[in-house]
Design an enzyme around this catalytic site. Sequence first.
Site, short mmCIF file in Angstrom:
data_model
loop_
_atom_site.label_atom_id
_atom_site.label_comp_id
_atom_site.label_asym_id
_atom_site.label_seq_id
_atom_site.Cartn_x
_atom_site.Cartn_y
_atom_site.Cartn_z
N TYR A 67 39.90 43.32 43.16
CA TYR A 67 39.65 42.03 42.50
C TYR A 67 39.07 42.28 41.12
O TYR A 67 38.12 43.06 40.97
CB TYR A 67 38.66 41.19 43.32
CG TYR A 67 38.16 39.97 42.56
CD1 TYR A 67 38.79 38.75 42.71
CD2 TYR A 67 37.10 40.07 41.66
CE1 TYR A 67 38.38 37.64 41.99
CE2 TYR A 67 36.69 38.96 40.93
CZ TYR A 67 37.32 37.76 41.10
OH TYR A 67 36.92 36.67 40.38
N GLU A 92 41.40 35.21 36.39
CA GLU A 92 41.11 35.90 37.64
C GLU A 92 42.37 36.55 38.18
O GLU A 92 43.41 35.91 38.28
CB GLU A 92 40.58 34.86 38.64
CG GLU A 92 40.03 35.47 39.90
CD GLU A 92 39.46 34.39 40.81
OE1 GLU A 92 38.24 34.38 41.02
OE2 GLU A 92 40.24 33.56 41.31
#
Length: 391
Positions: A112, A200
Amino acid sequence: MKVHEYQGKEVLERYGVRTQRGILATTPEEAQAAFEQLVAEGQQAAVIKAQIHAGGRGKGGGVKFATSAAQAKEIAENMLGMMLKTHQTAPEGQLVRKITVCEALDLARELYVGIALDRQLGLPVLMACAEGGVEIETIAEERPEALLRLPIQLADGLTIKQAGEAADFLGLDGDIKSQAIEFLQALATAYLELDCEIAEINPLVITEDNQVVALDAKINFDSNALYRHPDIAEMQDIHEEDAREVEAATFGLNYITLDGSIGCMVNGAGLAMATMDTIQLHGGSPANFLDVGGSASEEAITEAFRIILSDDNVKGILVNIFGGIMQCDVIARGVIAAAKNVDLTIPLVVRLEGTNVEQGRELLKGSGLDLISADSLDHGAKLICESVKNR
Ligand code: GDP
Ligand code: MN
C-alpha cells in the site's frame, strides 16, 4: 473531485508512474474487443473491473478474471448495469456504466502507498504499508506501527532519501527498490502539481517478473484548484455525483446532501453550520447543508427551495436568513415563487433578519402561504423540530 480508477491511472501515467494497462468498455462487445486487443499485445488473461467512485469493488463482485474473449463478454454483460454494493457505496449500491478490461498480472507482493493531506501538519504525507489490498484505515487504527508516515515539504517534494526510506520500510531492495523510489517520487510530483487531496495506490504490486506497478488508483482532486487544471475538471463524471449537488452548483448554490429530515436554506456557510447545530440541539437532524451565498437571485432562491423539496427525506424546512448584502425581500419572493410552484404540504418555518426585513415579512404575510414566522434562530429551530416531530 473524485475520478474513476482508469482516469487516475491515465493521469499518473503522464508522470511516469507505471500502472496496470486497461482498456475502457461500455458494452459487452467492447469488452470482448478489448480482450482480443490485450491478447494481440501478448496477454493471456484479463481482469475486468467496474468503474465506480467507490473502493472495495473486488469484494462486491466488481473485479473478475477472464481467460477468453467470450468470458470477458459474459462478465461484462453481468457487470454493466449492475448495482455494485461495497462498503463505500450507498446501501442500494452504485450503477456500473463503465468497466475496464485490464492486463492480468502475476503478483508476488501487494503493498500500500498513498499520499493524503495531513491537516494537523498542514502538509501532504506519504503513507506506506507492507500489506496491500486491505483497508488502510483499519491498519492505521489497530496497528499504527505497520504504517510509515513521511511528511512531504512543499518546496522539496518527496526526496530520494524519503522515497528510499519508504522502499526500505516496504522491504524492497535492488532493482525493485530503484523502481519503487522512482514510482514514489513520480506519484508525489503528480500529487503536488495537480493539487490532489488523495492519491492512493492500493495495492501497489511487485509482479512475478519484478515490476513495480500501480494495480489500482484512487485520486481525489481539490475542487477549488480545478480552474488550474481544465483537463482534469473535464474528467468529472456527473453520474457518480449527487444529482442535487450537481444541480445546485449550476445555480451557484453551495449544497450538500445529508441524511436528516429538516431541509435548511441559509445564507453564509458559518450561519448554515450554526443552523445545523441548533437543529441538532433541539433534537432534529438536517437533511442538507445549503449556503445560498451573499447575493443569490430570486431565481436561485426558487431553485434552492425546489432542490430541497425534491428530497423525499425532507419533512420540514427552516429558512434562516440574515440579510446583509442578501436582501430579505428577495429571499421572500424566492420562497413564495417556489412554494407556489410546488404543492407545499410540509411545515415551513422562516426566520428573517437584517436588510429589508420588514418588506420581506410583509411579502410572506401577504402571500397566503401557510408558514410559521420565527423571531430568532433558536426559536425557528425549536419550531421546525417540534413540527417535524409531531407529524
Ligand atoms: P478494489 O477492490 O476496488 O480496491 O479494486 P482493486 O483494483 O484494488 O482490485 C482488488 C483486488 O483484486 C486487488 O487487491 C488484487 O488482489 C486483485 N487484482 C486486481 N487485478 C489483479 C491482477 O491483475 N492480478 C491479480 N493476481 N490480482 C488482481
Ligand atoms: Mn484497491
